[in-house]
Design an enzyme around this catalytic site. Structure first.
Site, mmCIF file in Angstrom:
data_model
loop_
_atom_site.group_PDB
_atom_site.id
_atom_site.type_symbol
_atom_site.label_atom_id
_atom_site.label_comp_id
_atom_site.label_asym_id
_atom_site.label_seq_id
_atom_site.Cartn_x
_atom_site.Cartn_y
_atom_site.Cartn_z
ATOM 1 N N CYS A 151 0.862 -1.169 0.000
ATOM 2 C CA CYS A 151 0.000 0.000 0.000
ATOM 3 C C CYS A 151 0.902 1.225 0.000
ATOM 4 O O CYS A 151 1.987 1.190 -0.568
ATOM 5 C CB CYS A 151 -0.962 -0.020 1.187
ATOM 6 S SG CYS A 151 -0.149 -0.119 2.784
ATOM 7 N N HIS A 186 22.707 -15.631 16.746
ATOM 8 C CA HIS A 186 22.392 -16.396 15.531
ATOM 9 C C HIS A 186 23.523 -17.386 15.284
ATOM 10 O O HIS A 186 24.627 -16.994 14.898
ATOM 11 C CB HIS A 186 22.229 -15.439 14.340
ATOM 12 C CG HIS A 186 21.598 -16.073 13.139
ATOM 13 N ND1 HIS A 186 22.253 -16.989 12.351
ATOM 14 C CD2 HIS A 186 20.361 -15.920 12.595
ATOM 15 C CE1 HIS A 186 21.459 -17.368 11.362
ATOM 16 N NE2 HIS A 186 20.293 -16.736 11.488
#
Length: 642
Positions: free
Chosen positions: A26, A564
């Site tokens: 959008c 990570h």
């Protein structure tokens, strides 16, 4: 491909290309429909440079980008190759959506692609009416006629455009959707409604309909479908199901032309005979209901819509109201719903101005400038997510100002007569096509100015812009049980300990660009010598990915730490990783979190270099305290609030 790397990082952190069912955009955000939202690295995305925030609403995973979202969307589509893929059926996603979420997802997917051009054509039509009102030219002039053609074209032939976007959303041939829409606005059919009807259906009821033609002896109720919304959406949905069935039964050798041949022969007559009339009556009822609601109390309705419109936008719920407003314009020639929320963006912009002039935080002041400029033109997501919502009270002040602005818009009877531009460009939508600059138009100007000023004043004086986020500690004093409050200092320091045994590396030296650039956080990396990961701090496990290759923790002081294990190890799908905690658990420093097999991970072709980063580095500085070999429990990062 200016945003190629950002696109790659976004795709990777929404769970990879294979996790994406569809993506649209959008004005400010990418709207993903994912197979499994749990595979998305939400905290990583939120802290990524180029991403404002992440929202989950209406069955969509929304990555808020800002004003340049069209360019990022193009890069995402190009990198992911999503345009070339057919939509995936919902049952393949592994998760059923609720009816409301599904409705919001469908509506936004159908209408979002049209809003930019719809706003542009609406602005042209609005300014054309303004220039006639100012006697710059007459409504019989060639200039007026050509500009009016530009302004009317999209909305008049709206069923054709919605046929395209709806077919895309429902997974049908997009040109089939366009043909269905074109048939609805075929001019020769509208000319058949003159003269004496063959007979009348439903005589004496609100659904009384003269019949001028029949199809194979079946009566056809001819209606005006130009600018309509509901009939084409329903017809395209039915068409997608019919097309899918014909694809199953028609041989491949003739499928290319016989599938659309039979689909159109079934769906177009069915639309004129059944779907179109029922949908049109439903649209009329919706229009009458909203008109009744506004007439019941335009002021109260304005207060409610104005106060909560920005909340609706945050959660994507405004998509439930946008098609109603468009339907009202098609049925009634005007709409009050979007008119009553017009002041909300001005209230938000005024609040940003209050923050800009009041704050002593230079970083916040610099962020307020572009957010203010965007807000003037009606794009308020940067203001909401970057400025007022994090400060909380300025957002509340803007909602109060928007409620008052909404009440005034209701009092003045302001309406919109086309879907036009946002912000200051929205005034053109309030110009009456025949009356010109009436009281409703002047009321829109007065109401938005009041909302802007109130948003500014309430935020400046009552927004708590420079208020410190103090921590109140309650203690009980002796037998009197008197409660005493003490305020902790706003400056917070803590030490992040090493979660691994191994060699310390700078983030810039590792292969992953997102971590190396610092886009995902500030910190260091460790080349582990042992496959055991321990808690570097005491806190809450705020994120634990199903594959156990990455874990996020929120410390007691509020720092958000992401660890990570390895690069791209998500592709191992959890192989060689064993978790010992769950998301939401409270853990203490030194507690075993995850075990992993270093040798097997390397044999599979993946690096085990492990970044340890503070992701909310806008709030905390992270300074390395170790440069070489490190052992579990030794000091690794000094974290201090800004």
């Amino acid at each position: 491909m200016k945003y190629e790397q950002l696109a790659k990082d976004i795709i990777a952190n929404v769970g990879g290309k294979e996790n994406v069912i569809s993506v649209v955009h959008c004005i400010t955000r990418l709207r993903f429909k994912l197979k499994d939202e749990n595979k998305a690295n939400t905290e990583v995305l939120k802290n990524m440079d180029g991403v404002v925030t992440v929202m989950k609403s209406g069955g969509q995973y929304q990555v808020v980008i800002g004003n340049h979202v069209p360019d990022v969307y193009k890069a995402v589509v190009a990198v992911g190759g999503f345009q070339a893929e057919s939509p995936v059926e919902e049952e393949e996603s592994g998760e059923k959506q609720g009816l409301f979420n599904k409705f919001i997802d469908i509506i936004s997917g159908i209408f979002a692609p049209t809003l930019g051009v719809l706003a542009a054509t609406g602005m042209i039509k609005g300014f054309n009416a303004l220039f006639v009102s100012l006697d710059l030219y007459a409504n019989t002039s060639g200039t007026y006629q050509i500009l009016n053609a530009i302004g009317d074209a999209l909305f008049y032939f709206f069923p054709i455009f919605l046929g395209f976007t709806a077919a895309k959303k429902f997974g049908a041939n997009q040109f089939l959707g366009m043909v269905i829409g074109a048939a609805l606005v075929y001019p020769a059919l509208s000319g058949l409604t003159t003269g004496k009807p063959l007979y009348t259906l439903f005589a004496g009821t609100m659904f009384e309909s003269p019949v001028y033609i029949t199809f194979l002896g079946i009566p056809v109720i001819l209606m005006s479908y130009s600018s309509s919304v509901i009939p084409i959406v329903l017809a395209t949905y039915v068409g997608s199901k019919v097309e899918k069935w014909f694809k199953k039964v028609i041989p491949d050798v003739v499928k290319a032309f016989l599938v659309p041949f039979f689909t159109l022969l079934v769906v177009v007559p069915l639309t004129f005979i059944v779907i179109g009339p029922i949908a049109t009556w439903a649209g009329s009822l919706i229009g009458q209901f909203t008109t009744w609601l506004i007439h019941l109390s335009p002021i109260i309705t304005g207060i409610f819509l104005g106060a909560f419109w920005q909340v609706f936008v945050i959660f994507g719920l405004h998509w439930g109201l946008v098609p109603i407003a468009i339907n009202n314009i098609a049925v009634l020639g005007e709409d009050s719903i979007l008119a009553l929320v017009f002041a909300a963006s001005f209230a938000q912009t005024g609040a940003v101005l209050g923050v800009w002039l009041k704050t002593k935080d230079q970083k916040l002041k610099s962020l307020s400038i572009p957010a203010f400029i965007s807000g003037i033109f009606g794009v308020t997501e940067p203001a909401i997510y970057g400025i007022t919502l994090p400060k909380k009270r300025p957002f509340i002040m803007s909602c109060v100002a928007a409620a008052i602005g909404g009440a005034m818009l209701g009092l003045f009877g302001t309406k919109i007569y086309m879907v036009g531009g946002l912000g200051v460009f929205g005034y053109a939508s309030n110009i009456h096509p025949t009356e010109g600059l009436n009281m409703g138009f002047w009321g829109s100007i007065i109401s938005t100015i009041v909302a802007f000023i109130l948003g500014f004043l309430l935020t400046y004086f009552f927004g708590g812009v420079n208020k410190e986020e103090n921590i109140t500690i309650e203690t009980v004093s002796g037998s009197t049980n008197a409660v005493q409050s003490t305020t902790a200092t706003n400056a917070k320091k803590e030490m992040i300990l090493s979660p691994l045994n191994g060699e310390v590396k700078q983030l810039s030296d590792i292969s992953d660009a997102a971590f190396a650039s610092g886009a995902l956080g500030k910190g260091v990396a460790i080349e582990p010598a042992e496959g055991k990961l321990y808690a570097p701090v005491s806190g809450i496990v705020s994120a634990l990915y199903p594959t156990n290759h990455a874990i996020g923790m929120t410390t007691d002081e509020g720092a958000e730490v992401l660890i990570h294990i390895g690069m791209d190890t998500v592709q191992l799908e959890g192989k060689y990783f064993k978790g010992h905690v769950s998301q939401g658990d409270r853990v203490e420093k030194g507690q075993l979190l995850i075990e992993f097999d270093i040798d097997q991970i390397k044999k599979a072709g993946f690096s085990v270099t492990t970044p340890i980063v503070v992701t909310n580095y806008d709030q905390f500085d992270a300074t390395p305290t170790c440069e070489n070999q490190v052992k579990v429990g030794e000091n690794l990062l000094l974290v201090q609030s800004k």
